[in-house]
Design an enzyme around this catalytic site. Structure first.
Site, PDB file in Angstrom:
ATOM      1  N   LYS A 137       0.859  -1.201   0.000  1.00  0.00           N
ATOM      2  CA  LYS A 137       0.000   0.000   0.000  1.00  0.00           C
ATOM      3  C   LYS A 137       0.890   1.245   0.000  1.00  0.00           C
ATOM      4  O   LYS A 137       0.598   2.245  -0.663  1.00  0.00           O
ATOM      5  CB  LYS A 137      -0.934  -0.027   1.213  1.00  0.00           C
ATOM      6  CG  LYS A 137      -2.033   1.029   1.193  1.00  0.00           C
ATOM      7  CD  LYS A 137      -1.649   2.358   1.814  1.00  0.00           C
ATOM      8  CE  LYS A 137      -2.813   3.329   1.812  1.00  0.00           C
ATOM      9  NZ  LYS A 137      -2.444   4.646   2.340  1.00  0.00           N
ATOM     10  N   HIS A 142       4.026  12.839  10.037  1.00  0.00           N
ATOM     11  CA  HIS A 142       2.642  13.274   9.828  1.00  0.00           C
ATOM     12  C   HIS A 142       2.356  14.498  10.676  1.00  0.00           C
ATOM     13  O   HIS A 142       1.713  15.435  10.248  1.00  0.00           O
ATOM     14  CB  HIS A 142       1.670  12.158  10.243  1.00  0.00           C
ATOM     15  CG  HIS A 142       1.381  11.196   9.128  1.00  0.00           C
ATOM     16  ND1 HIS A 142       0.603  11.534   8.056  1.00  0.00           N
ATOM     17  CD2 HIS A 142       1.753   9.923   8.929  1.00  0.00           C
ATOM     18  CE1 HIS A 142       0.522  10.498   7.242  1.00  0.00           C
ATOM     19  NE2 HIS A 142       1.220   9.507   7.742  1.00  0.00           N
TER      20      HIS A 142
HETATM   21  C1  MEV Z   1       0.405   4.706   4.898  1.00  0.00           C
HETATM   22  O1  MEV Z   1      -0.397   5.319   3.901  1.00  0.00           O
HETATM   23  C2  MEV Z   1       1.442   3.803   4.249  1.00  0.00           C
HETATM   24  C3  MEV Z   1       2.293   2.976   5.221  1.00  0.00           C
HETATM   25  O2  MEV Z   1       1.446   2.255   6.108  1.00  0.00           O
HETATM   26  C4  MEV Z   1       3.152   2.066   4.387  1.00  0.00           C
HETATM   27  C5  MEV Z   1       3.924   1.043   5.197  1.00  0.00           C
HETATM   28  O3  MEV Z   1       3.496   0.698   6.316  1.00  0.00           O
HETATM   29  O4  MEV Z   1       4.943   0.569   4.663  1.00  0.00           O
HETATM   30  C6  MEV Z   1       3.131   3.886   6.105  1.00  0.00           C
END
Ligand code: MEV
Length: 430
Positions: free
Chosen positions: A272, A386
């Site tokens: 994702k 964030h």
């Molecule tokens: C958040 O949009 C994407 C992440 O969860 C990807 C990951 O965990 O590698 C930070």
């Protein structure tokens, strides 16, 4: 196009950023206004889908610092999630210290599927189709003269027997079609529909479905990058203030990748993170992000176990090496890419002349995005990043502008109090 390395870009005003981006790709006034307004009016959107009532906008940001196959590129990214554009840009900066991204693509081969049911002898019918392969390919080839003129067309035909299905056995015919600079769904679907009656005559069966496969595993984009281990050092450290050496960050990223390689629950989130970057460029260029998503996840499960699309390891010099390989069915002709003014400007900004070049940039952005997530997760966690973006938004909402945005945001983050009333107080004191 000059350099994609533009220090302080995020501190400039929106108008300054737009002007600077435009000048690097000679964007015209109408192209610029397409970005300012989103590119569509309700009237121009009306013929695109059914029951139109309006528009739905997303922020468009610019991914900086990208060097793909030696070429500087500013990357348009349409995405609503904070940290995505910043994360990709930061990792592209680290990657450029190691020569940027090296990317390749296969030929743009898409697969069209024909499901042949009611066949009495599957094995005999399969061979009969192969006997007529040249004829069938010639017919499929003649369907799209424009595509043929540009070097595309039917390339191969494969027949599979699927023995165990809920309706028993049937044949699946795969038409392999070179779609050049198109996404290819229309060309392939048309070719499959055209071939179906002949296949029925040859097999004595009935051609049921005739449709493109989104598991575009003949149309693969690959990217790799090397991050010098010295670039990975983090002076700022984790929330407790501990700094990280480059080796620690590198090994943390490799261990994070190992988690995704071994566990589908983690792989889904890891992938994702890759798609955060991939989809943002796919969307900005008016391509079909559902097709890209479907292809990516099906490809990640191709071994029978869902796993990571990327790999992270170290090289003989101890530098971090990342690779990403995934299907990339994107086009630069046809569909929204050609009718959506903001998408056209996005393609122009990157200076891509072929769909393969676009795919090479997208897969590089996916790799950068993946690394951004893994680096944060393996060190300070993702909330801190964030939080500072969120703090900037709160500072702006409190009335901060220019340099004050960063000052107010930084103070709120250091106090771990990101609230509009606190932002207003800090602003007054400054
Ligand atoms: C958040 O949009 C994407 C992440 O969860 C990807 C990951 O965990 O590698 C930070």
């Amino acid at each position: 196009m000059g350099t994609s390395r533009i220090p302080g870009f995020y501190n400039k005003t929106l108008a300054e950023r737009l002007a600077q981006t435009a000048s690097s790709a000679d964007l015209t006034a109408p192209e610029l206004s397409a970005w300012e307004t989103g590119g569509l009016t309700p009237e121009s959107a009306d013929p695109m889908i059914e029951n139109v009532v309006g528009l739905h906008a997303l922020p468009l940001g610019i991914g900086l610092n990208f060097v793909v196959n030696g070429r500087e590129v500013l990357v348009p990214m349409a995405v609503e999630e904070p940290s995505v554009v910043a994360g990709a840009s930061f990792m592209a900066k680290l990657a450029r210290a190691g020569g940027g991204f090296h990317a390749t693509t296969t030929d743009p081969l898409m697969i069209g599927q024909m499901q042949v049911i009611n066949v009495i002898n599957l094995h005999e019918a399969k061979l009969k189709i192969y006997e007529k392969k040249a004829e069938l390919l010639a017919e499929a080839d003649s369907i799209d003269p424009i595509l043929k003129k540009f070097g595309g067309g039917a390339r191969d035909l494969e027949v599979r027997i699927l023995e165990d299905s809920p309706i028993g056995g049937f044949l699946v015919v795969h038409l392999i079609y070179d779609v050049r600079d198109a996404m290819g769904a229309n060309a392939v679907n048309t070719a499959c529909e055209r071939l179906a009656p002949r296949i029925e005559v040859i097999t004595g069966g009935k051609v049921h479905l005739r449709i493109l496969s989104n598991l575009a595993d003949r149309r693969i984009a690959r990217a790799r990058c090397t991050i010098p281990v010295s670039e990975l050092e983090m002076g700022r450290g984790d929330p407790a203030g501990r700094p990280y050496s480059g080796e620690e960050v590198r090994d943390g990223i490799i261990a994070a990748y190992a988690f995704a390689a071994a566990d589908p629950y983690r792989a889904a989130t890891h992938n994702k993170g890759i798609m955060n970057g991939v989809d943002a460029v796919v969307l900005a260029t008016g391509n079909d992000w559902r097709a890209i998503e479907a292809g990516a996840h099906a490809y990640a499960a191709r071994s029978g176990r869902y796993t990571s699309l990327s790999t992270w390891n170290k090289d003989a010099d101890g530098n971090l090496v990342g690779t990403l390989e995934m299907p990339m069915a994107v086009g630069i002709i046809g569909g929204a890419t050609k009718v959506h003014p903001a998408a056209k400007a996005a393609v122009k900004l990157m200076g891509v002349k072929t769909a393969s070049e676009l795919a090479e940039i997208i897969v590089s952005v996916g790799l950068a995005q993946n690394m951004a997530a893994l680096r944060a997760l393996a060190t300070e966690g993702i909330q801190r990043g964030h939080m500072s973006l969120h703090a900037r938004q709160v500072a702006i909402a409190a009335g901060a502008s220019g340099e004050l945005i960063e000052k107010v945001a930084a103070q709120m983050v250091s106090e771990k109090t990101v609230r509009i009333d606190r932002a207003e107080e800090i602003l007054k004191n400054l």
